[in-house]
Enzyme design. Sequence first.
Site, PDB file in Angstrom:
ATOM      1  CE1 TYR A  34      -3.516  -1.249   5.484  1.00 50.49           C
ATOM      2  CE2 TYR A  34      -3.206   1.040   4.848  1.00 50.49           C
ATOM      3  CZ  TYR A  34      -3.370  -0.288   4.502  1.00 50.49           C
ATOM      4  OH  TYR A  34      -3.368  -0.656   3.177  1.00 50.49           O
ATOM      5  CB  SER A  71      -0.951   0.035   1.192  1.00 52.86           C
ATOM      6  OG  SER A  71      -1.288   1.341   1.572  1.00 52.86           O
TER       7      SER A  71
END
Length: 254
Positions: free
Chosen positions: A145, A132
């Site tokens: 995250y 990501s």
Amino acid sequence: MVVSVRGAGVVVTGAGGGIGAALARRFAREGARVVVNDLDAGRAEAVAAEIGAVALPGDASAVIGAALDALDGTVDIYCANAGLGSGGSETAPDEVWDAAWDVNVMAHVRAARALLPGWLERGRGRFVSTVSAAGLLTMIGAAPYSVTKHGAHAFAEWLSLTYRHRGVKVHAICPQGVRTAMLDATGSAGDLVLRPTAIEPGDVADALFEGMAEDRFLILPHPEVAAYYRARATDPDHWLTGMNHLQRKWEAVD
């Protein structure tokens, strides 16, 4: 250069939907023998049935042994795609931080431990990490995250620099918004930062295959991420100020 995966043994974790399902579909379409892993057994089995693959539901950290059995003893490509999109700040409970660390980082480490001896003996193997853009940059409203995706990126870098001369290829996929359930779960922060330029999961799979053909470590389905990453490295204070503007904009509407 074109990379053929025909006949290759491929494992994709978190493949019951989203990016993982798109990766599994693309590998199967290219002639690979695919293992579909997901915590949700029904979703794993549905994707596997659709593409003629083997479903191995369960924890991504524990799939290697069964995958080796299913693929006649050889995993050529491992896609560490399963992830937790944990939101929150430093105040998120320890169990949220622990779960994010376990799934987003340690599952990759455990897979590498299991696969590297065979890959190094054969002189070939491919590790694909769905990192990501948060792992290169960061994401507002999602400390667990962002921090653990930085860890996933760091581990992928370490694998590449340590083993590339011994035939191990490593790719770090770093998309921004992708139209998946995880994007939906990001709420107003995702609406502000990610949704305007969100792409389809299949676009991520296409970017991976282009990157494999060009033997690139960083796979950037959103090309603009390269400019953001460069700006962050060149002038981190300016970049942080810009991100703080986004943070304040989010706080004003949240």
